[in-house]
Write a protein that holds these residues in place. Structure first.
Motif, PDB file in Angstrom:
ATOM      1  N   MET A   1     -31.544 -33.633   5.585  1.00  0.00           N
ATOM      2  CA  MET A   1     -30.726 -32.413   5.678  1.00  0.00           C
ATOM      3  C   MET A   1     -30.897 -31.526   4.446  1.00  0.00           C
ATOM      4  O   MET A   1     -29.980 -30.872   4.007  1.00  0.00           O
ATOM      5  CB  MET A   1     -29.252 -32.784   5.825  1.00  0.00           C
ATOM      6  N   VAL A   2     -32.057 -31.598   3.833  1.00  0.00           N
ATOM      7  CA  VAL A   2     -32.256 -30.720   2.689  1.00  0.00           C
ATOM      8  C   VAL A   2     -33.285 -29.657   3.046  1.00  0.00           C
ATOM      9  O   VAL A   2     -34.181 -29.886   3.842  1.00  0.00           O
ATOM     10  CB  VAL A   2     -32.723 -31.494   1.441  1.00  0.00           C
ATOM     11  N   ASP A   3     -33.102 -28.506   2.430  1.00  0.00           N
ATOM     12  CA  ASP A   3     -34.037 -27.418   2.695  1.00  0.00           C
ATOM     13  C   ASP A   3     -35.298 -27.581   1.867  1.00  0.00           C
ATOM     14  O   ASP A   3     -35.279 -28.135   0.791  1.00  0.00           O
ATOM     15  CB  ASP A   3     -33.399 -26.082   2.281  1.00  0.00           C
ATOM     16  N   GLN A   4     -36.346 -27.089   2.390  1.00  0.00           N
ATOM     17  CA  GLN A   4     -37.510 -26.904   1.545  1.00  0.00           C
ATOM     18  C   GLN A   4     -37.239 -25.672   0.697  1.00  0.00           C
ATOM     19  O   GLN A   4     -36.506 -24.775   1.085  1.00  0.00           O
ATOM     20  CB  GLN A   4     -38.759 -26.683   2.408  1.00  0.00           C
ATOM     21  N   ASP A   5     -37.846 -25.656  -0.481  1.00  0.00           N
ATOM     22  CA  ASP A   5     -37.692 -24.490  -1.340  1.00  0.00           C
ATOM     23  C   ASP A   5     -38.423 -23.319  -0.705  1.00  0.00           C
ATOM     24  O   ASP A   5     -39.632 -23.329  -0.574  1.00  0.00           O
ATOM     25  CB  ASP A   5     -38.275 -24.803  -2.715  1.00  0.00           C
ATOM     26  N   ASN A   6     -37.652 -22.352  -0.268  1.00  0.00           N
ATOM     27  CA  ASN A   6     -38.302 -21.181   0.305  1.00  0.00           C
ATOM     28  C   ASN A   6     -37.858 -19.948  -0.442  1.00  0.00           C
ATOM     29  O   ASN A   6     -36.710 -19.550  -0.385  1.00  0.00           O
ATOM     30  CB  ASN A   6     -38.023 -21.056   1.806  1.00  0.00           C
TER      31      ASN A   6
ATOM     32  N   PRO B   1     -37.672 -15.878  -1.431  1.00  0.00           N
ATOM     33  CA  PRO B   1     -37.387 -14.784  -0.517  1.00  0.00           C
ATOM     34  C   PRO B   1     -38.607 -14.420   0.334  1.00  0.00           C
ATOM     35  O   PRO B   1     -38.489 -14.144   1.519  1.00  0.00           O
ATOM     36  CB  PRO B   1     -37.000 -13.632  -1.455  1.00  0.00           C
ATOM     37  N   GLN B   2     -39.755 -14.445  -0.257  1.00  0.00           N
ATOM     38  CA  GLN B   2     -40.945 -14.069   0.496  1.00  0.00           C
ATOM     39  C   GLN B   2     -41.222 -15.097   1.600  1.00  0.00           C
ATOM     40  O   GLN B   2     -41.503 -14.760   2.737  1.00  0.00           O
ATOM     41  CB  GLN B   2     -42.164 -13.984  -0.433  1.00  0.00           C
TER      42      GLN B   2
ATOM     43  N   GLY C   1     -39.068 -17.180   2.931  1.00  0.00           N
ATOM     44  CA  GLY C   1     -38.000 -17.286   3.910  1.00  0.00           C
ATOM     45  C   GLY C   1     -37.924 -16.111   4.865  1.00  0.00           C
ATOM     46  O   GLY C   1     -37.256 -16.153   5.882  1.00  0.00           O
ATOM     47  N   ALA C   2     -38.647 -15.045   4.567  1.00  0.00           N
ATOM     48  CA  ALA C   2     -38.545 -13.848   5.387  1.00  0.00           C
ATOM     49  C   ALA C   2     -39.332 -14.011   6.682  1.00  0.00           C
ATOM     50  O   ALA C   2     -40.344 -14.692   6.720  1.00  0.00           O
ATOM     51  CB  ALA C   2     -39.114 -12.664   4.614  1.00  0.00           C
ATOM     52  N   PRO C   3     -38.837 -13.372   7.767  1.00  0.00           N
ATOM     53  CA  PRO C   3     -39.612 -13.409   8.991  1.00  0.00           C
ATOM     54  C   PRO C   3     -40.941 -12.684   8.797  1.00  0.00           C
ATOM     55  O   PRO C   3     -41.052 -11.787   7.977  1.00  0.00           O
ATOM     56  CB  PRO C   3     -38.743 -12.676  10.009  1.00  0.00           C
TER      57      PRO C   3
ATOM     58  N   MET D   1     -29.330 -19.899  15.789  1.00  0.00           N
ATOM     59  CA  MET D   1     -28.237 -20.066  14.820  1.00  0.00           C
ATOM     60  C   MET D   1     -28.410 -19.110  13.647  1.00  0.00           C
ATOM     61  O   MET D   1     -27.443 -18.544  13.148  1.00  0.00           O
ATOM     62  CB  MET D   1     -28.227 -21.522  14.326  1.00  0.00           C
ATOM     63  N   GLN D   2     -29.666 -18.952  13.239  1.00  0.00           N
ATOM     64  CA  GLN D   2     -29.909 -18.023  12.133  1.00  0.00           C
ATOM     65  C   GLN D   2     -29.593 -16.595  12.560  1.00  0.00           C
ATOM     66  O   GLN D   2     -29.069 -15.805  11.775  1.00  0.00           O
ATOM     67  CB  GLN D   2     -31.354 -18.123  11.652  1.00  0.00           C
TER      68      GLN D   2
ATOM     69  N   LEU E   1     -25.938 -16.209  12.217  1.00  0.00           N
ATOM     70  CA  LEU E   1     -25.508 -16.133  10.818  1.00  0.00           C
ATOM     71  C   LEU E   1     -25.972 -14.849  10.143  1.00  0.00           C
ATOM     72  O   LEU E   1     -25.383 -14.422   9.152  1.00  0.00           O
ATOM     73  CB  LEU E   1     -26.048 -17.350  10.046  1.00  0.00           C
TER      74      LEU E   1
END
Lengths: 61, 565
Positions: free
Chosen positions: A1-6, A8-9, A11-13, A24-25, A28
């Motif tokens: 249940m941990v995120d990968q380090d993403n 801003p670049q 994580g962006a679509p 879900m995103q 949110l």
């Protein structure tokens, strides 16, 4: 249940919009949908339900 | 595309600071602290009156002071500061201009006029109806009008925040989702909309009743709707101060949340379920069914409690992960021992996390359980609980971030560095003592608001146990301690803003006040990507054991005072 380090670049679509945003995103990311949820839930379950119960109390004779 | 707007680039964080947002953050924060000072001094008078050996105020002035303390702290201090947080979390963290700054100033003016009007009404002595202002007690019309103006102003400010989100989205000033801290502010803003709407629904007719245009206000209906304002306003605090915890952790030790997704889900639970906790004030009200009470205070609110526990684990966990990444890997608690305890932003934040969880959180769940609530309903226990949440939790968190706001937004160096170092501890210990002692006295039955616990002028005498008197005396001592901490805070803030050395770009290099890269961390995304957190696991285990023990001790206590055989 941990995120990968993403960053801003990362994580962006994608610019081409061909990367599907998970539902879900999408929820949110929509503050006005959240606003609706945040007002509707307490309004129905607390305010309206509470007032209806009080309104249903028989008037003393 | 992003449009140009008047801004500066913060040399400490690298973030763009919109000039309009900066001015409004300053204005709202300054006024917030003025009301904290006023409300805090009224709080000291209340505590000294409830200290049986001192009993400083006569009854009429006690209720006046109690009303002023409640309104100034629970409404004006907190919401002015939260509006400052909303502007920071939107315009600054999203690198955009503030939407409709003129409306933001209008909002500020309405809030200020409303707050002043409310204070004047209370000080005139005709509105000592306390924070709850239950009907049929009637205050002067301008008391209600002040609250309505304040609420309208706050609502405008909240929509300026939402407008700024739209501006940032349309002008593409950020990529992907909004940062977690901004998302926490969204949660606070949404709860604020419900809160203010509830206030409008009940305070407008109450104002009309006070001027004689409406014959009566139904007392039960008033209580239901008013608590949609009264308790939810404190839930704005919860969402806001959790956002502040994440912000301070990012800026002081460079931490990211353990899992950004899980933290966002926890905020979503706040948005949907936190405001309905208002029902725990109605657990002894006639006319409301057990289904209504139990659903709102137990089933649904446990989802909000779950959210708080997620944040309560995520914040220290994120700090531990960051500290270990920063090289503090010794033992289970090496990361904690080597944390920046001399930095008031960090120490205030961490004390706030611990005390909100252990004191405010656990007692809140106990109060929200219908059967257990009967043990301490409307006793001083309730007051102890919300001093654990609002004073030791929210106020301390807001004080902590002020130590970053002064150099980053006001561009002033802090004065009295030694005071800065000690202030969070003094205030924290003071508010911790107040909370615990009031809860203790409340468990012994001491009433929530009575002016004189000796009942010296009552027809029928009643004696509380001697331990209750001892606790109320100690409560007075801790209130003095918290007041000293509060005065130190106000002196530091006012002194730094008025006489602090100007912080230039060079200072950002020679004396950095935030963790390197903290600005990018707070405005960015991602999690720590580790669960190897033995220290946090130990702390969380201690928390759960305390929680379970305390919960079941109260059931045992209930079984003794309410024998069924």
């Amino acid at each position: 249940m941990v995120d990968q380090d993403n960053s801003p670049q990362q994580g962006a679509p994608a610019d081409g919009d061909d990367e599907r945003v998970p539902p879900m995103q999408a929820i949110l990311d929509n503050p006005f949908l959240l606003l609706f949820i945040g007002v509707a839930v307490p309004a129905v379950f607390y305010t309206i339900w509470g007032i209806m119960e009080i309104a249903a109390i028989p008037i003393a004779k | 595309m992003a449009t140009t707007f008047a801004h500066r680039v913060c040399p400490d964080t690298g973030l763009k600071v919109c000039r309009n947002a900066e001015a409004l953050i300053k204005a709202n924060a300054v006024v917030a602290i003025v009301f904290l000072a006023i409300g805090g001094l009224f709080g000291l008078l209340v505590a000294l009156t409830r200290w049986p050996a001192v009993h400083i105020l006569p009854a009429d002035l006690f209720y006046l002071a109690l009303t002023a303390h409640g309104a100034d702290i629970l409404i004006f201090w907190i919401i002015f500061f939260e509006i400052a947080i909303l502007y920071f979390a939107s315009a600054v963290l999203l690198n955009c201009r503030l939407a409709t700054p003129r409306f933001a100033w209008l909002a500020f003016a309405l809030m200020l006029v409303g707050a002043l009007m409310g204070n004047v009404a209370v000080l005139q002595g005709e509105s000592s109806v306390m924070f709850t202002s239950y009907v049929p007690m009637q205050a002067a019309p301008h008391f209600y009008l002040g609250l309505i103006l304040f609420a309208v102003g706050a609502l405008i400010a909240v929509f300026v925040f939402f407008g700024t989100l739209v501006v940032a989205h349309q002008e593409k000033t950020y990529e992907g989702s909004i940062p977690l801290v901004t998302f926490g502010a969204v949660a606070a803003a949404i709860i604020a909309v419900y809160t203010i709407a509830s206030g409008a629904i009940i305070l407008i007719p109450t104002f009309l009743w006070s001027v004689g245009l409406i014959g009566e206000i139904d007392t039960l209906t008033y209580r239901v709707v008013w608590w949609g304002l009264g308790h939810s306003s404190q839930q704005i605090n919860v969402a806001a101060h959790v956002a502040v915890w994440y912000a301070i952790a990012a800026l002081t030790v460079g931490s990211k949340p353990l899992s950004e997704k899980v933290s966002r889900m926890a905020f979503l639970l706040y948005i949907a379920f936190l405001p309905i906790a208002s029902a725990h004030h109605l657990l002894t009200d006639p006319g409301l069914s057990s289904e209504f009470k139990i659903f709102n205070t137990s089933y649904a609110i446990y989802l909000a409690v779950l959210a708080s526990m997620i944040h309560g684990m995520s914040v220290p966990g994120a700090i531990e992960a960051a500290q270990r990444r920063n090289g503090f890997t010794q033992g289970v608690f090496g990361w904690l021992r080597n944390a920046p305890w001399g930095n008031p932003a960090f120490s205030g934040m961490f004390l706030s996390v611990v005390m909100f969880g252990f004191v405010g959180g656990i007692s809140g769940v106990v109060l929200g359980t219908e059967q257990l609530n009967l043990l301490m309903h409307n006793t001083l226990y309730v007051t102890g609980h919300f001093h654990g949440t609002v004073a030791a939790g929210t106020t301390l968190a807001f004080m902590a971030i002020t130590y970053l706001v002064i150099p980053l937004i006001f561009r002033r160096e802090l004065i009295l560095k030694r005071w800065c170092k000690w202030q969070p501890y003094l205030f924290g210990i003071g508010t911790f003592g107040i909370s615990m002692l009031m809860m203790g006295a409340g468990t012994l039955g001491v009433s929530r608001r009575h002016w004189d616990m000796t009942f010296s002028d009552a027809t029928l005498s009643f004696d509380y146990p001697p331990a209750a008197f001892l606790m109320m005396g100690l409560n007075g001592i801790f209130a003095v301690l918290a007041t000293i901490g509060g005065i130190m805070f106000v002196v530091i803030v006012v002194g730094s803003v008025l006489a602090g050395k100007s912080r230039d770009a060079e200072a950002a290099k020679t004396s950095p006040i935030i963790f390197q890269g903290g600005g990018a961390t707070i405005a960015g995304h991602g999690g720590e990507a580790t669960l190897k957190l033995p220290g946090t696991v130990t702390l969380v285990t201690v928390f759960f054991i305390s929680f379970v023990l305390y919960y079941f001790v109260n059931w045992k206590f209930l079984s003794e005072v309410w024998p069924l055989s």
